[in-house]
Design an enzyme around this catalytic site. Structure first.
Site, PDB file in Angstrom:
ATOM      1  N   SER A  11       0.822  -1.214   0.000  1.00 38.89           N
ATOM      2  CA  SER A  11       0.000   0.000   0.000  1.00 38.89           C
ATOM      3  C   SER A  11       0.858   1.268   0.000  1.00 38.89           C
ATOM      4  CB  SER A  11      -0.956  -0.010   1.201  1.00 38.89           C
ATOM      5  OG  SER A  11      -0.243  -0.187   2.416  1.00 38.89           O
ATOM      6  N   SER A 142       1.638   9.945   8.007  1.00 40.47           N
ATOM      7  CA  SER A 142       1.325   9.717   6.587  1.00 40.47           C
ATOM      8  C   SER A 142       0.794   8.312   6.357  1.00 40.47           C
ATOM      9  CB  SER A 142       2.589   9.928   5.739  1.00 40.47           C
ATOM     10  OG  SER A 142       3.685   9.216   6.295  1.00 40.47           O
ATOM     11  N   LYS A 195       7.062   4.289  17.540  1.00 48.07           N
ATOM     12  CA  LYS A 195       5.656   4.707  17.689  1.00 48.07           C
ATOM     13  C   LYS A 195       4.710   3.567  17.341  1.00 48.07           C
ATOM     14  CE  LYS A 195       5.074   5.088  13.104  1.00 48.07           C
ATOM     15  NZ  LYS A 195       4.082   4.479  12.220  1.00 48.07           N
ATOM     16  N   SER A 259      -4.470   2.841  10.973  1.00 50.99           N
ATOM     17  CA  SER A 259      -3.234   2.318  11.553  1.00 50.99           C
ATOM     18  C   SER A 259      -3.364   0.824  11.816  1.00 50.99           C
ATOM     19  CB  SER A 259      -2.918   3.043  12.866  1.00 50.99           C
ATOM     20  OG  SER A 259      -1.923   2.359  13.587  1.00 50.99           O
ATOM     21  N   ASN A 261      -1.183  -1.075  13.232  1.00 51.08           N
ATOM     22  CA  ASN A 261      -0.693  -1.377  14.577  1.00 51.08           C
ATOM     23  C   ASN A 261      -1.777  -1.096  15.620  1.00 51.08           C
ATOM     24  OD1 ASN A 261       2.404  -1.981  14.335  1.00 51.08           O
ATOM     25  ND2 ASN A 261       2.008  -0.275  12.954  1.00 51.08           N
TER      26      ASN A 261
END
Length: 339
Positions: A11, A142, A195, A259, A261
């Site tokens: 992606s 981003s 992060k 996200s 994660n």
């Protein structure tokens, strides 16, 4: 116009490749799934990773690394952390044959387990020994899904060589993504990598039913851990973590449903096992790999990283999530600001 090889057509690789083609560059995407390459070339879509979206029609795809690298002035790595070293070795073989010395840019956010190396360190070792100046890292808030829709964002591009950072800034910037140069290469990479671990923790809190206050506290204390690791182990500059690759990337990764994660953490917080989550995500969850390296680093240098250590135990020692949260809140009192 710059000739660019994008290594990785998932992606983020596809979106960055399309964006660079939007900017008027000659872009070739490299990937090892032939059906994805064929789809990109025939219909300018990548439904395997990005639904209902089209790449710039000038972006090409190939499964041949030599073809992708042929004449490339810039090579962009957008690969899972675990794949970077082997692909970098193969890149070196091709470059040794041609004598080319393209600029290397990494958009991969991770720390290699075992070696505990940042991506720039891997690329330096495998492609340009003793020449870190030819490596640039890009990192910031981003998500591929947002950049694909040309939503506005800003990203840091960092290098030990200011001129190379400026080259990337010029090549990558356009009217919907603004790039800022930074001279703290390792700091930018540490923020982007760690992060992801904090984002898993943020998802776990949501899965456990906690609200906005808990998430805000977690993100703030998570940033303290990222900064502590970056400064004390990698020699990063503290101010870097107040920037796009630090707090900027942390905010979006800990709060957005885009996200992976965060989504993985939410499922774990709801009681799913890590194996189940990884099998059903369909995409790489970098934080689940990075936390291994972070745990090793924190133990090696005795760096206080209670959130990251708790995530490691939940994922790999099968400790109870609720008990980990209880222990976290019952830790001995500490001053807020310390490195």
């Amino acid at each position: 116009m710059t000739k660019i090889a994008v290594l990785g057509n998932g992606s983020w690789g596809s979106v960055l490749g399309s964006m660079l083609a939007d900017n008027g560059n000659d872009v070739t995407l490299y990937g090892n799934i032939e059906s994805v390459n064929e789809e990109i070339n025939k219909t300018h879509t990548n439904s395997h990773y990005m639904k209902d979206w089209k790449l710039n029609e000038n972006a090409k795809a190939t499964g041949d690394l030599e073809e992708a690298l042929n004449g490339a002035e810039l090579v962009l790595f957008v690969l899972p952390t675990k794949a970077v070293r082997i692909v970098a070795k193969n890149v070196r073989k091709v470059l040794d044959k041609t004598g080319a010395k393209p600029l290397l840019v990494t958009a991969t956010k991770g720390i290699e387990p075992g070696t505990k190396k940042l991506i720039s360190e891997i690329l330096t070792e495998e492609v340009y020994p003793n020449d870190e100046d030819k490596i640039v890292a890009i990192s910031g808030p981003s998500h591929a899904e947002n950049v694909a829709q040309k939503d506005l964002t800003a990203i840091a591009c960092a290098s030990t060589d200011e001129e190379n950072a400026k080259k990337v800034q010029k090549i990558f910037s356009n009217d919907y993504v603004r790039f800022y140069t930074n001279d703290d290469l390792v700091g930018v990479e540490v923020g982007g990598a760690v992060k992801n671990v904090i984002a898993i923790a943020a998802g776990i809190l949501v899965g456990q039913g906690y609200g906005d206050d808990a998430k805000a506290a977690l993100m703030t204390r998570g940033l303290a851990e990222i900064t502590r690791l970056g400064v004390n182990y990698f020699g990063a500059k503290p101010m870097t973590f107040s920037g796009l690759s630090g707090i900027g990337d942390l905010i979006v990764t800990c709060t957005s449903v885009n996200s992976r994660n965060w989504r993985a953490g939410k499922q774990i917080g709801e009681g799913k096992s890590l194996d189940y989550v990884l099998k059903n995500m369909g995409q790489v969850v970098e934080g689940a790999t990075t936390v291994k390296a972070v745990h090793e680093l924190s133990e090696e240098k005795n760096i206080d990283m209670p959130i990251c250590d708790a995530i490691y135990r939940v994922l790999y020692e099968n400790t109870d999530v609720a008990e980990e949260i209880k222990q976290m809140m019952g830790r001995d009192p500490k001053p807020e600001i310390r490195l």
